[in-house]
Design an enzyme around this catalytic site. Structure first.
Site: not given
Length: 300
Positions: A57, A82, A87, A159, A203, A264
């Site tokens: 995170r 997701q 990652r 990201h 978002d 991003e």
């Protein structure tokens, strides 16, 4: 020593300034720190897992081959977690490629995936991530190669979590007149704000942003970051705000949303179709400081 390999990470130090360095976790090939003249430029949650137990995170996680969760149950990426698997798998450190600027590469292929992931996404592929720093600049380039006999589709996203002093003082500019999909209200429209400000959860996916536009992150009139993109048509802008942050177990402190913003670059509003034996690449270049540049459609 400009490049130091440890068991779980690689540290790159600027050849001209020992207080400027990058730390890249082998797990996810995630950049977890960018110290520029000793000052941290990325945001990393205090509860981020750095032991390979879950995606990091903060920093710069890599999203492949799907952005978010695939809504089409019949799509090949539908069974994946997701943001896919790049990652949350350990990449191979391929070594240093140039000394000045210090540049390193990481690789990910089917041989690095666990059996469960491999069964859910059976395509043959190679990912090569190239990372370098020089002075005020950080460059990340991804190359995706289809090494198999079947075409496949994918999304890509850097990201990137930037560190800021106070999100309410921050503006993101040069996205005016760009088509945008607001994920909070599930509506598409054209962005009309000359500069984006933040006062609640945010978002949005900005689509088909002209490559000549330099997306800037500005704090009280001072340019913090300039984002240059190559072959990355979209940009996601995100801040979870308090309620969303409270719902994420690995987001600490809960008021940490004040100190971060995600801008991003990627290819997420549609999927890249990659035929057998073909390659695709994309790049983000982040430059610290400079002058405010105002760009809109009339300059394109």
């Amino acid at each position: 020593m400009p490049v130091e390999e440890l068991e779980d990470k690689v540290i790159i130090t600027d050849t001209q300034d020992a207080s400027t360095k990058l730390t890249i976790l082998k797990y996810g090939a995630t950049v977890i720190s960018w110290q520029h003249h000793g000052e941290e430029k990325l945001w990393l949650s205090k509860a981020a897992k750095l032991d390979g137990s879950k995606p990091v995170r903060g920093g710069i996680p890599l999203v492949f081959p799907v952005f978010g969760k695939q809504k089409d149950v019949n799509h090949p990426t539908a069974k994946l977690p997701q943001h896919g698997f790049a990652r949350n798998n350990t990449w191979e450190f391929l070594g240093q490629t140039t000394e000045s600027p210090p540049t390193v590469q990481f690789g990910l292929g089917p041989e690095q995936l666990d059996q469960d992931t491999r069964s859910k996404w059976p395509y043959d592929f190679t990912l090569i991530l190239t990372v370098s720093i020089a002075g005020d600049k950080l460059i990340e380039k991804i190359e995706v190669e289809n090494t198999g006999s079947q075409p496949f589709e994918f999304n890509w996203l850097f990201h990137t979590y930037y560190h800021v002093e106070d999100i309410t003082d921050v503006l993101v500019n040069n996205l005016v007149d760009v088509p945008v999909f607001d994920q909070l209200i599930a509506e598409q429209y054209t962005e009309k704000a000359p500069a984006i400000s933040f006062h609640e959860e945010f978002d949005r996916i900005y689509k088909n942003v002209n490559q000549h536009r330099i997306i800037q992150i500005i704090d009280k009139g001072k340019v913090l970051f300039n984002l240059h993109r190559t072959n990355l048509q979209d940009s996601v802008v995100w801040n979870p705000w308090l309620k969303k942050a409270e719902g994420m177990g690995d987001f600490e402190p809960k008021l940490g949303f004040h100190n971060m913003v995600c801008v991003e670059p990627g290819h997420v509003s549609s999927m890249v179709v990659l035929p057998p034996k073909e390659k695709w690449s994309g790049e983000q270049e982040i430059v610290i400081g400079g002058e405010i540049k105002v760009q809109s459609n009339i300059y394109e």
